[in-house]
Scaffold this motif. Sequence first.
Motif, mmCIF file in Angstrom:
data_model
loop_
_atom_site.group_PDB
_atom_site.id
_atom_site.type_symbol
_atom_site.label_atom_id
_atom_site.label_comp_id
_atom_site.label_asym_id
_atom_site.label_seq_id
_atom_site.Cartn_x
_atom_site.Cartn_y
_atom_site.Cartn_z
ATOM 1 N N ARG A 194 9.655 36.402 58.030
ATOM 2 C CA ARG A 194 9.519 37.321 59.279
ATOM 3 C C ARG A 194 11.425 37.747 59.611
ATOM 4 N NH1 ARG A 194 8.548 34.906 63.926
ATOM 5 N NH2 ARG A 194 8.656 33.796 63.322
ATOM 6 N N LYS B 22 7.923 36.441 68.231
ATOM 7 C CA LYS B 22 6.731 35.412 68.524
ATOM 8 C C LYS B 22 7.176 34.707 69.747
ATOM 9 C CE LYS B 22 4.213 34.555 64.382
ATOM 10 N NZ LYS B 22 3.873 33.672 63.367
ATOM 11 N N GLU C 135 7.403 32.261 70.802
ATOM 12 C CA GLU C 135 7.512 31.056 70.668
ATOM 13 C C GLU C 135 9.280 30.958 69.560
ATOM 14 O OE1 GLU C 135 5.073 32.123 69.194
ATOM 15 O OE2 GLU C 135 4.143 31.248 67.509
ATOM 16 N N ASP C 136 9.603 31.968 69.222
ATOM 17 C CA ASP C 136 11.038 32.381 68.853
ATOM 18 C C ASP C 136 12.219 32.477 69.705
ATOM 19 O OD1 ASP C 136 9.862 34.430 66.754
ATOM 20 O OD2 ASP C 136 10.432 32.866 65.975
ATOM 21 N N ALA D 216 6.835 40.041 72.124
ATOM 22 C CA ALA D 216 6.009 40.498 70.644
ATOM 23 C C ALA D 216 5.686 41.327 69.778
ATOM 24 C CB ALA D 216 4.221 39.313 71.067
ATOM 25 N N GLY D 217 6.220 41.118 68.101
ATOM 26 C CA GLY D 217 6.124 42.072 67.228
ATOM 27 C C GLY D 217 6.827 42.411 67.218
ATOM 28 N N THR E 283 8.838 40.798 63.718
ATOM 29 C CA THR E 283 7.207 40.321 64.402
ATOM 30 C C THR E 283 8.161 39.327 64.721
ATOM 31 O OG1 THR E 283 6.507 41.053 61.816
ATOM 32 C CG2 THR E 283 5.327 39.645 63.144
ATOM 33 N N SER F 126 4.798 38.185 75.323
ATOM 34 C CA SER F 126 3.941 38.064 75.347
ATOM 35 C C SER F 126 3.294 39.499 75.496
ATOM 36 C CB SER F 126 3.473 36.442 75.554
ATOM 37 O OG SER F 126 2.938 36.893 76.769
#
Length: 119
Positions: A67, A87, A89-90, A14-15, A85, A119
């Motif tokens: 993003r 997440k 959920e992507d 994530a990120g 960025t 995550s």
Amino acid sequence: QVQLVESGGGLVQAGGSLRLSCAASGRTFSRYSMGWFRQAPGKERAFVASLIWSTGSTRYVDSVKGRFTISRDNAENAVYLQMNTLKPEDTAVYYCAVRLAPQLAYDYWGQGTQVTVSS
């Protein structure tokens, strides 16, 4: 006929960032737009971003605005999706597609590339 081949998927924290590529061949001279879609586990395939080939005009789903960036390379006959960025959920299989005219649906699809965001 249009042939599409996606690449660039993978596992990222994530990120982080990933850049997807879609190489097009065949009847690409008559394309109207190219788009990216994604399908998460247990969900239907959904629109992510699109680009009108002649004008470069772009459109995004709200959840990725700011993003993700869709872009093209005329010389390489390719379209890209820069994803920043990221997440969890992507996480999804991402598909590239071509629409030959504005009144038509996206009729040509690639095989998809997996993007997993931990995550």
